[in-house]
Design an enzyme around this catalytic site. Structure first.
Site, mmCIF file in Angstrom:
data_model
loop_
_atom_site.group_PDB
_atom_site.id
_atom_site.type_symbol
_atom_site.label_atom_id
_atom_site.label_comp_id
_atom_site.label_asym_id
_atom_site.label_seq_id
_atom_site.Cartn_x
_atom_site.Cartn_y
_atom_site.Cartn_z
ATOM 1 N N ILE A 64 80.116 -50.369 -43.789
ATOM 2 C CA ILE A 64 80.710 -48.987 -43.661
ATOM 3 C C ILE A 64 81.935 -49.025 -43.008
ATOM 4 C CG2 ILE A 64 79.883 -46.762 -42.413
ATOM 5 C CD1 ILE A 64 76.883 -48.078 -42.020
ATOM 6 N N GLU A 76 75.814 -57.276 -42.692
ATOM 7 C CA GLU A 76 75.004 -58.071 -41.923
ATOM 8 C C GLU A 76 74.440 -57.503 -40.552
ATOM 9 O OE1 GLU A 76 77.835 -58.838 -43.211
ATOM 10 O OE2 GLU A 76 77.868 -60.724 -43.804
HETATM 11 ZN ZN LIG Z 1 81.032 -59.406 -40.544
#
Ligand SMILES: [Zn+2]
Length: 154
Positions: A64, A76
């Site tokens: 994002i 992640e």
């Molecule tokens: Zn990263």
């Protein structure tokens, strides 16, 4: 990690999606799917990730971005954030799916440190629609992890 096989663990190994456990195939599938939700108008580089919790649940996330570049978040950390906010703290694996023609996309340095707070996991790197998977461990990706003496989660 024994000295004799540390080299191969460091480098990871290639395998085929179809040879992996069902749950691992699931996190790769979910990372591929959520990658489509990536908000990345600045880089146009879509990333999907999905984390497998020790209890078998899965949380996925995408990158994002933000016009203030530094406050964007990687896929992640997005996935881990969703898992942790749902009360999960024990993880066994994470998948990362992105497309670069000549390489797999591994977690960035910030994510390696962030994830390592919650222990070592197997890391499955793949490309959308392809069966090749590069398997490595978070510990191999982040040797000499920063941690304080009194708080060692691993
Ligand atoms: Zn990263």
């Amino acid at each position: 990690m024994s000295k004799s096989n540390s080299c191969s663990e460091q480098e990871g190994y290639m395998t085929n999606l179809k040879l992996l456990d069902d749950k691992v195939q699931d996190i790769i599938r979910q990372a591929t799917e959520v990658r489509g939700n990536a908000y990345c108008p600045y880089s146009n580089f879509q990333v999907g990730a999905a984390v497998l919790c020790q209890d078998g649940t899965i949380f996925s996330g995408c990158n994002i971005e933000n016009s203030t570049f530094t406050v964007g978040i990687c896929a992640e950390r997005c996935a881990y954030g969703k898992a942790i906010s749902n009360g999960k703290l024990k993880f066994t694996a994470i998948s990362v799916v992105a497309y670069q023609e000549n390489s797999f996309t591994a977690p960035c340095g910030a994510c390696r440190q962030f994830l390592s707070e919650f222990g070592n996991v197997d890391v499955y790197l793949s490309k959308p629609g392809q069966d090749e998977v590069l398997v490595v461990t978070l510990a191999a990706l982040l040797p000499f992890q920063f941690q304080t003496v009194d708080h060692k989660f691993v």
